[in-house]
Enzyme design. Sequence first.
Site, PDB file in Angstrom:
ATOM      1  CE  LYS A 134      -2.430   3.176   2.737  1.00  0.00           C
ATOM      2  NZ  LYS A 134      -2.320   3.764   4.081  1.00  0.00           N
ATOM      3  CG  ASP A 152      -7.006   2.679   3.593  1.00  0.00           C
ATOM      4  OD1 ASP A 152      -8.111   2.394   3.086  1.00  0.00           O
ATOM      5  OD2 ASP A 152      -6.715   3.832   3.966  1.00  0.00           O
TER       6      ASP A 152
END
Length: 230
Positions: A134, A152
């Site tokens: 991420k 997320d």
Amino acid sequence: MTANLDVQTAIKNLTKPERVSYILEKLTSLYPEPPIPLDHKDPYTLLVAVLLSAQCTDERVNKVTPGLWKLADNPFDMAKQSVEDIQAIIRPCGLSPQKSKAIAKLSQILVEKYDGEVPEDMDLLEELPGVGHKTAGVVMSQAFGVPAFPVDTHIHRLAQRWGLTNGKSVAQTEKDLKRVFPKESWNKLHLQIIYYGREFCSARGCDGRVCEICTTCYPNRKHPKKTLKA
């Protein structure tokens, strides 16, 4: 009254592509040019800020990073700092022992291996200490403009509420979102979903039956949307 019922019936019968189109149009109207929420001045300071944001709010990170940049705002200077000095500054962000070691080590690697430059490559970024998929995606999209869709747990939750994924992991949700949204929208859309979630569809503010996108996509939803854990 009849008109409202007709609208709800039409919305109820939206196909998935129509749902995707509506969400994209709605988010673009609300956030036409979403700003990057983490204060930074270049790829390196963005990389460090995103690393610090793990299990920490962007607001807190933005309060902490000015002090960190006074200590060092580039990998050459940061590599010279002790882990203890870095940790003393970033402690409010949480997980400071791990994050301070990662910042010190990745700065050394950037100096020794990349001449102090942050590599513009997803795989190379993920090799750096403390940099997961991420974080690498955020840097690629927001620092270099390379299409990426960082997901997320919050984006994962909203994507499930909006019927865009049944994935049990952020990795699967990322694949599903990339599949349904046009590539040119990914970088901006990642931010748009974050801002919408904070403002209208937070974990406590909406359970899949409150915000406009949830109620438009699923006007007849009777029970809270249970999110599959990331």
